[in-house]
Design an enzyme around this catalytic site. Structure first.
Site, PDB file in Angstrom:
ATOM      1  N   HIS A 106       0.860  -1.206   0.020  1.00 15.55           N
ATOM      2  CA  HIS A 106       0.004  -0.109  -0.111  1.00 15.55           C
ATOM      3  C   HIS A 106       0.616   1.268  -0.135  1.00 15.55           C
ATOM      4  O   HIS A 106       2.033   1.269   0.532  1.00 15.55           O
ATOM      5  CB  HIS A 106      -0.856   0.020   1.327  1.00 15.55           C
ATOM      6  CG  HIS A 106      -1.982   0.994   1.131  1.00 15.55           C
ATOM      7  ND1 HIS A 106      -1.592   2.271   1.650  1.00 15.55           N
ATOM      8  CD2 HIS A 106      -3.269   1.145   0.982  1.00 15.55           C
ATOM      9  CE1 HIS A 106      -2.871   3.055   1.320  1.00 15.55           C
ATOM     10  NE2 HIS A 106      -3.754   2.405   0.942  1.00 15.55           N
ATOM     11  N   GLU A 178      -3.910   1.688  -7.406  1.00 18.81           N
ATOM     12  CA  GLU A 178      -4.093   2.805  -6.506  1.00 18.81           C
ATOM     13  C   GLU A 178      -3.427   3.994  -6.975  1.00 18.81           C
ATOM     14  O   GLU A 178      -2.338   4.236  -6.458  1.00 18.81           O
ATOM     15  CB  GLU A 178      -4.197   2.482  -5.275  1.00 18.81           C
ATOM     16  CG  GLU A 178      -4.879   1.221  -4.695  1.00 18.81           C
ATOM     17  CD  GLU A 178      -5.327   1.399  -3.157  1.00 18.81           C
ATOM     18  OE1 GLU A 178      -6.642   1.589  -2.931  1.00 18.81           O
ATOM     19  OE2 GLU A 178      -4.555   1.690  -2.254  1.00 18.81           O
ATOM     20  N   GLY A 248     -10.863   2.723   0.977  1.00 19.04           N
ATOM     21  CA  GLY A 248     -10.422   3.142   2.347  1.00 19.04           C
ATOM     22  C   GLY A 248     -11.531   4.076   3.028  1.00 19.04           C
ATOM     23  O   GLY A 248     -12.304   3.619   3.703  1.00 19.04           O
TER      24      GLY A 248
HETATM   25  C1  PEP Z   1      -6.635   3.566   0.125  1.00 17.21           C
HETATM   26  O1  PEP Z   1      -6.046   3.948   1.039  1.00 17.21           O
HETATM   27  O2  PEP Z   1      -6.385   2.201   0.017  1.00 17.21           O
HETATM   28  C2  PEP Z   1      -7.929   4.128  -0.352  1.00 17.21           C
HETATM   29  C3  PEP Z   1      -8.200   3.414  -1.270  1.00 17.21           C
HETATM   30  O3  PEP Z   1      -8.418   5.016   0.459  1.00 17.21           O
HETATM   31  P1  PEP Z   1      -9.569   6.058   0.076  1.00 17.21           P
HETATM   32  O4  PEP Z   1     -10.622   5.012  -0.415  1.00 17.21           O
HETATM   33  O5  PEP Z   1      -9.815   6.702   1.009  1.00 17.21           O
HETATM   34  O6  PEP Z   1      -9.195   6.781  -1.261  1.00 17.21           O
END
Ligand code: PEP
Length: 269
Positions: A106, A178, A248
């Site tokens: 991550h 991501e 998240g």
């Molecule tokens: C994450 O940190 O993996 C994430 C997707 O966070 P968010 O959905 O808050 O952007």
């Protein structure tokens, strides 16, 4: 976000995933109450796997509470060594039997805890040898995005993280794209568009194909994560290469997470 017509050819053959990353939130008691609520609302679905990722302290008690037909647990990180003098660490060997999935690489682990591709590759291998499915996260920073370096960064993170994975084991891995610039954003301008995600997802699939062959690459689930919420989840889930979402912030609000799961079920049907 509306669903562009060209995205309606969603590949329904593959199982879909909704993964909630709770990060460092909730006490053990709060985690248990949340899980209870989720379990009551959820019906088991063959085509959709729902995973939540509480903090370490909650994993063991929740593993006793969880109804595995409806929900699975993921660790947010793990140490690739099996046992030994690694103060404060928890290994995949210790997590075996408690979690079914492990979020690895991550961006917060890479940036705040300085995890390198070498650490990440060792974690992927450790998870696999302990029967834990790695969810390998890859994603570029805003600067890398702006300077057109996305594909180079993604290729390096992907091949770096997977270099110890055999062709036989790659089908046990999940990839999550991501983009760091789209994580936890409150402005629409910072949301990644389905077109942008589709391009990178296609590139990831292509890179996997070059390494593992077309038939194998096609079977590797590819998730998207970055400020997913009930209003944009449907649009993201209908991107052809995307097989699920890593959530998240919205996963911390049970009603929103449940809405996202319901949307995923509708897309799957
Ligand atoms: C994450 O940190 O993996 C994430 C997707 O966070 P968010 O959905 O808050 O952007």
């Amino acid at each position: 976000m509306s669903t562009p017509a060209r995205f309606l050819c969603y590949n329904k053959i593959m199982k879909s995933y909704i993964v909630g990353n709770w990060k460092m939130n909730f006490s053990v008691g709060e985690s248990s109450v949340y899980l209870h609520k989720l379990s009551q609302k959820l019906r088991a679905s063959r085509g959709l796997t729902v995973v939540v990722s509480p903090s370490f302290v909650a994993l063991q008690p929740l593993s006793l509470q969880i109804d595995r037909k409806k929900l699975r647990l993921a660790a947010q990180a793990g140490n690739p060594h099996d046992f030994g003098a690694y103060t404060g660490a928890v290994s995949y060997t210790q997590l075996r039997g408690i979690v079914d999935y492990g979020i690895i690489g991550h961006s917060e682990r890479r940036q705040l805890f300085h995890e390198s591709d070498k650490d990440i590759r060792a974690s992927v291998a450790a998870a696999l040898r302990n029967q834990i499915t790695p969810i390998l996260c890859v994603g570029e920073t805003e600067t890398e995005h702006t300077f057109g370096e996305t594909e180079d960064v993604i290729r390096d993170q992907l091949l770096g993280g997977l270099s110890e994975v055999s062709t036989e084991d790659i089908s046990k891995v999940i990839i999550a794209y991501e983009p760091i610039w789209a994580i936890s954003t409150t402005t629409d301008a910072h949301l990644a568009s389905p077109d942008e995600i589709g391009d990178v997802a296609g590139f990831i699939r292509h890179t996997l194909k070059d390494t593992y062959g077309a038939a194998t690459a096609k079977e590797i689930p590819l998730l998207y994560g970055g400020s997913v919420n009930p209003s944009n989840a449907g649009g993201y889930l209908t991107i052809p290469e995307i097989n699920g979402l890593l959530v998240g912030g919205a996963s911390l609000i049970a009603d929103q997470f449940i809405d996202i799961i319901e949307i995923a079920k509708k897309v799957q049907d």
